[in-house]
Design a protein around this motif. Structure first.
Motif, PDB file in Angstrom:
ATOM      1  N   HIS A 180      45.275 -85.586 -74.862  1.00 25.91           N
ATOM      2  CA  HIS A 180      46.446 -85.566 -73.978  1.00 25.91           C
ATOM      3  C   HIS A 180      46.972 -86.992 -73.944  1.00 25.91           C
ATOM      4  CE1 HIS A 180      48.898 -85.422 -70.350  1.00 25.91           C
ATOM      5  NE2 HIS A 180      48.705 -84.114 -70.238  1.00 25.91           N
ATOM      6  N   THR A 181      48.181 -87.193 -74.467  1.00 27.37           N
ATOM      7  CA  THR A 181      48.687 -88.555 -74.642  1.00 27.37           C
ATOM      8  C   THR A 181      49.061 -89.237 -73.339  1.00 27.37           C
ATOM      9  OG1 THR A 181      51.007 -87.858 -74.872  1.00 27.37           O
ATOM     10  CG2 THR A 181      49.657 -87.925 -76.893  1.00 27.37           C
ATOM     11  N   GLY A 182      49.227 -88.455 -72.242  1.00 26.08           N
ATOM     12  CA  GLY A 182      49.858 -89.040 -71.070  1.00 26.08           C
ATOM     13  C   GLY A 182      51.275 -89.448 -71.418  1.00 26.08           C
ATOM     14  N   ASP A 183      51.890 -90.220 -70.548  1.00 32.52           N
ATOM     15  CA  ASP A 183      53.215 -90.778 -70.837  1.00 32.52           C
ATOM     16  C   ASP A 183      53.021 -92.046 -71.658  1.00 32.52           C
ATOM     17  OD1 ASP A 183      54.331 -88.777 -69.367  1.00 32.52           O
ATOM     18  OD2 ASP A 183      55.273 -90.074 -67.877  1.00 32.52           O
ATOM     19  N   THR A 184      53.689 -92.138 -72.796  1.00 34.42           N
ATOM     20  CA  THR A 184      53.459 -93.283 -73.666  1.00 34.42           C
ATOM     21  C   THR A 184      54.596 -93.432 -74.659  1.00 34.42           C
ATOM     22  OG1 THR A 184      51.772 -94.377 -75.039  1.00 34.42           O
ATOM     23  CG2 THR A 184      52.178 -92.032 -75.464  1.00 34.42           C
ATOM     24  N   TRP A 185      54.618 -94.569 -75.316  1.00 32.97           N
ATOM     25  CA  TRP A 185      55.371 -94.801 -76.537  1.00 32.97           C
ATOM     26  C   TRP A 185      54.344 -94.868 -77.644  1.00 32.97           C
ATOM     27  CZ3 TRP A 185      57.194 -99.130 -79.841  1.00 32.97           C
ATOM     28  CH2 TRP A 185      58.354 -98.779 -80.565  1.00 32.97           C
ATOM     29  N   LEU A 186      54.780 -94.860 -78.909  1.00 26.81           N
ATOM     30  CA  LEU A 186      53.800 -95.029 -79.974  1.00 26.81           C
ATOM     31  C   LEU A 186      53.336 -96.483 -80.012  1.00 26.81           C
ATOM     32  CD1 LEU A 186      55.526 -94.859 -83.507  1.00 26.81           C
ATOM     33  CD2 LEU A 186      56.561 -95.803 -81.457  1.00 26.81           C
ATOM     34  N   PHE A 187      52.079 -96.704 -80.372  1.00 26.83           N
ATOM     35  CA  PHE A 187      51.520 -98.053 -80.391  1.00 26.83           C
ATOM     36  C   PHE A 187      50.415 -98.103 -81.431  1.00 26.83           C
ATOM     37  CE2 PHE A 187      49.521 -95.505 -77.158  1.00 26.83           C
ATOM     38  CZ  PHE A 187      48.163 -95.759 -77.257  1.00 26.83           C
ATOM     39  N   GLY A 188      50.132 -99.298 -81.927  1.00 30.99           N
ATOM     40  CA  GLY A 188      49.236 -99.446 -83.066  1.00 30.99           C
ATOM     41  C   GLY A 188      47.836 -98.903 -82.847  1.00 30.99           C
ATOM     42  N   ASP A 189      47.331 -98.968 -81.597  1.00 37.23           N
ATOM     43  CA  ASP A 189      45.980 -98.490 -81.333  1.00 37.23           C
ATOM     44  C   ASP A 189      45.858 -96.974 -81.423  1.00 37.23           C
ATOM     45  OD1 ASP A 189      45.026-101.011 -81.090  1.00 37.23           O
ATOM     46  OD2 ASP A 189      44.621-100.938 -78.947  1.00 37.23           O
ATOM     47  N   MET A 190      46.973 -96.275 -81.617  1.00 32.50           N
ATOM     48  CA  MET A 190      46.848 -94.847 -81.918  1.00 32.50           C
ATOM     49  C   MET A 190      46.021 -94.644 -83.188  1.00 32.50           C
ATOM     50  SD  MET A 190      50.566 -93.192 -80.997  1.00 32.50           S
ATOM     51  CE  MET A 190      50.939 -92.664 -79.309  1.00 32.50           C
ATOM     52  N   ALA A 191      46.083 -95.608 -84.094  1.00 31.44           N
ATOM     53  CA  ALA A 191      45.272 -95.511 -85.309  1.00 31.44           C
ATOM     54  C   ALA A 191      43.784 -95.509 -84.980  1.00 31.44           C
ATOM     55  CB  ALA A 191      45.602 -96.664 -86.251  1.00 31.44           C
ATOM     56  N   LEU A 192      43.389 -96.266 -83.946  1.00 39.10           N
ATOM     57  CA  LEU A 192      41.990 -96.292 -83.545  1.00 39.10           C
ATOM     58  C   LEU A 192      41.589 -94.993 -82.845  1.00 39.10           C
ATOM     59  CD1 LEU A 192      41.646 -99.968 -82.255  1.00 39.10           C
ATOM     60  CD2 LEU A 192      40.781 -99.001 -84.400  1.00 39.10           C
ATOM     61  N   ILE A 193      42.506 -94.410 -82.081  1.00 36.79           N
ATOM     62  CA  ILE A 193      42.214 -93.119 -81.455  1.00 36.79           C
ATOM     63  C   ILE A 193      41.933 -92.075 -82.534  1.00 36.79           C
ATOM     64  CG2 ILE A 193      43.152 -91.266 -80.012  1.00 36.79           C
ATOM     65  CD1 ILE A 193      44.743 -93.443 -78.502  1.00 36.79           C
ATOM     66  N   GLN A 194      42.731 -92.099 -83.600  1.00 36.14           N
ATOM     67  CA  GLN A 194      42.495 -91.187 -84.727  1.00 36.14           C
ATOM     68  C   GLN A 194      41.164 -91.502 -85.405  1.00 36.14           C
ATOM     69  OE1 GLN A 194      43.771 -88.466 -86.020  1.00 36.14           O
ATOM     70  NE2 GLN A 194      42.486 -88.485 -87.857  1.00 36.14           N
ATOM     71  N   GLU A 195      40.892 -92.778 -85.652  1.00 32.57           N
ATOM     72  CA  GLU A 195      39.670 -93.166 -86.357  1.00 32.57           C
ATOM     73  C   GLU A 195      38.409 -92.791 -85.579  1.00 32.57           C
ATOM     74  OE1 GLU A 195      37.448 -97.300 -87.799  1.00 32.57           O
ATOM     75  OE2 GLU A 195      39.629 -97.276 -87.530  1.00 32.57           O
ATOM     76  N   LEU A 196      38.453 -92.980 -84.261  1.00 36.64           N
ATOM     77  CA  LEU A 196      37.268 -92.757 -83.445  1.00 36.64           C
ATOM     78  C   LEU A 196      37.063 -91.296 -83.073  1.00 36.64           C
ATOM     79  CD1 LEU A 196      37.593 -95.817 -81.042  1.00 36.64           C
ATOM     80  CD2 LEU A 196      35.846 -95.508 -82.802  1.00 36.64           C
ATOM     81  N   TYR A 197      38.156 -90.575 -82.780  1.00 35.83           N
ATOM     82  CA  TYR A 197      38.025 -89.260 -82.159  1.00 35.83           C
ATOM     83  C   TYR A 197      38.608 -88.106 -82.988  1.00 35.83           C
ATOM     84  CZ  TYR A 197      37.104 -92.393 -78.264  1.00 35.83           C
ATOM     85  OH  TYR A 197      36.605 -93.388 -77.472  1.00 35.83           O
ATOM     86  N   HIS A 198      39.403 -88.392 -84.001  1.00 38.99           N
ATOM     87  CA  HIS A 198      39.945 -87.364 -84.894  1.00 38.99           C
ATOM     88  C   HIS A 198      40.490 -86.165 -84.123  1.00 38.99           C
ATOM     89  CE1 HIS A 198      37.841 -89.677 -87.966  1.00 38.99           C
ATOM     90  NE2 HIS A 198      36.737 -89.549 -87.268  1.00 38.99           N
ATOM     91  N   PRO A 199      41.450 -86.342 -83.234  1.00 39.85           N
ATOM     92  CA  PRO A 199      41.907 -85.203 -82.423  1.00 39.85           C
ATOM     93  C   PRO A 199      42.448 -84.066 -83.274  1.00 39.85           C
ATOM     94  CG  PRO A 199      43.375 -87.099 -82.157  1.00 39.85           C
ATOM     95  CD  PRO A 199      42.182 -87.581 -82.899  1.00 39.85           C
ATOM     96  N   ASP A 200      41.927 -82.875 -82.998  1.00 38.89           N
ATOM     97  CA  ASP A 200      42.380 -81.665 -83.687  1.00 38.89           C
ATOM     98  C   ASP A 200      43.606 -81.069 -83.016  1.00 38.89           C
ATOM     99  OD1 ASP A 200      39.999 -81.153 -85.602  1.00 38.89           O
ATOM    100  OD2 ASP A 200      39.060 -81.476 -83.646  1.00 38.89           O
ATOM    101  N   ILE A 201      43.705 -81.246 -81.700  1.00 40.44           N
ATOM    102  CA  ILE A 201      44.805 -80.708 -80.902  1.00 40.44           C
ATOM    103  C   ILE A 201      45.414 -81.865 -80.128  1.00 40.44           C
ATOM    104  CG2 ILE A 201      45.431 -79.089 -79.065  1.00 40.44           C
ATOM    105  CD1 ILE A 201      42.671 -77.680 -79.818  1.00 40.44           C
ATOM    106  N   VAL A 202      46.725 -82.031 -80.219  1.00 36.69           N
ATOM    107  CA  VAL A 202      47.406 -83.100 -79.492  1.00 36.69           C
ATOM    108  C   VAL A 202      48.418 -82.491 -78.539  1.00 36.69           C
ATOM    109  CG1 VAL A 202      48.832 -85.179 -79.653  1.00 36.69           C
ATOM    110  CG2 VAL A 202      47.096 -84.729 -81.399  1.00 36.69           C
ATOM    111  N   LEU A 203      48.254 -82.785 -77.245  1.00 37.53           N
ATOM    112  CA  LEU A 203      49.244 -82.457 -76.219  1.00 37.53           C
ATOM    113  C   LEU A 203      50.159 -83.670 -76.129  1.00 37.53           C
ATOM    114  CD1 LEU A 203      46.781 -80.994 -73.534  1.00 37.53           C
ATOM    115  CD2 LEU A 203      47.754 -79.865 -75.547  1.00 37.53           C
ATOM    116  N   LEU A 204      51.358 -83.547 -76.672  1.00 37.88           N
ATOM    117  CA  LEU A 204      52.180 -84.701 -77.028  1.00 37.88           C
ATOM    118  C   LEU A 204      53.434 -84.802 -76.177  1.00 37.88           C
ATOM    119  CD1 LEU A 204      52.835 -87.021 -79.075  1.00 37.88           C
ATOM    120  CD2 LEU A 204      53.906 -85.255 -80.506  1.00 37.88           C
ATOM    121  N   THR A 205      53.584 -85.922 -75.482  1.00 36.50           N
ATOM    122  CA  THR A 205      54.823 -86.176 -74.753  1.00 36.50           C
ATOM    123  C   THR A 205      55.973 -86.342 -75.740  1.00 36.50           C
ATOM    124  OG1 THR A 205      55.878 -87.611 -73.105  1.00 36.50           O
ATOM    125  CG2 THR A 205      54.377 -88.680 -74.651  1.00 36.50           C
TER     126      THR A 205
END
Length: 269
Positions: A180-205
């Motif tokens: 669940h992204t919460g309220d956000t803009w895109l940011f570089g650490d999204m790459a780390l969220i993918q690397e660490l947790y590999h989300p299969d389902i994204v609830l995307l603002t």
């Protein structure tokens, strides 16, 4: 078959017992019963950024449950007393930040349900959540609850009063994870969220306006940083100047991972 007698009624019964079991959703949004896998992950969008998530093992979570004044929340879900019933009590309420379209119902929900409330310590104190129900987290923190693990991740936004904005990644016993992204803009650490947790389902603002990811930038974030199997748009069409659904659909045109949910409909994933 000659030489191999089969008692067909017993044979068919055995086949049926071996098949996957499903039940009917109790309150389908379109009025027609739909099959739901008993052991599967269930997600119900409650409008805007509010969700109920039930894990394969039955752990029930509410995320950003702004319900009473949410114009997209179905009437049946606006009565917060429902969350005091044994079959509807959440184990925890995850709150991304303190804005009025995310958190105002949380103190009452905490009182009605007795659930743990998860947010930054500053935000929990600002909401006056009883100390026994406060479960403070911050970026990088995680904890186990039932058959799920909840990870707090950053979001690029603001919050008032108290704390900082968060997103959450919930990992399940079947190996999948939901972000669940919460309220956000895109940011570089999204790459780390993918690397660490590999989300299969994204609830995307996706609603943008003056407050966060607009539809095109949300689609760009998914292409650039993530590889989910399911993308569920949220935080759109609730009030001006958020983008409406046709604009969100246009931004994700051709992306077969995108699923638009109907508020109040229990969806098996």
């Amino acid at each position: 078959m000659r030489g191999f007698p089969v008692r067909w009624p017993l044979f068919l019964s055995a086949c049926l017992l071996a098949a996957p079991v499903s039940v009917l959703a109790s309150e389908p949004a379109n009025g027609s019963p739909q099959p739901r896998v008993v052991s599967g992950l269930r997600v119900t969008w409650l409008g805007h950024a509010a969700f109920e998530v039930v894990s394969p093992g039955g752990t029930r979570l509410l995320i950003d449950p702004w319900l009473k004044e949410n114009p997209r929340t179905p009437a049946a879900w606006k009565e917060l007393s429902r969350f005091g019933q044994e079959d509807a009590k959440p184990a925890a309420i995850l709150v991304t930040h303190a804005h009025g379209d995310h958190a105002p119902d949380v103190p009452e929900l905490a009182r009605v349900s007795g659930a743990l409330v998860v947010s930054t310590g500053e935000h929990l104190r600002a909401m006056k959540i009883p100390e026994a129900q406060q479960h403070s987290v911050n970026v990088g923190g995680s904890f186990r609850l039932g058959d799920v693990t909840v990870h707090a991740v950053p979001a690029m936004h603001s919050t008032d009063p108290g704390g900082r904005p968060l997103g959450y990644v919930v990992t399940f016993s079947d190996g999948r994870s939901l972000y669940h992204t919460g309220d956000t803009w895109l940011f570089g650490d999204m790459a780390l969220i993918q690397e660490l947790y590999h989300p299969d389902i994204v609830l995307l603002t996706t609603g943008g306006g003056r407050w966060g990811l607009d539809p095109k930038t949300a689609a760009r974030a998914m292409r650039k940083y993530f590889k989910p199997s399911i993308i569920i748009p949220m935080h759109f069409g609730t009030f001006e100047p958020l983008a409406e659904e046709p604009e969100v659909r246009a931004a994700f045109a051709g992306d077969k991972r995108v699923r638009f949910l109907t508020p109040g409909q229990d969806t098996a994933l």
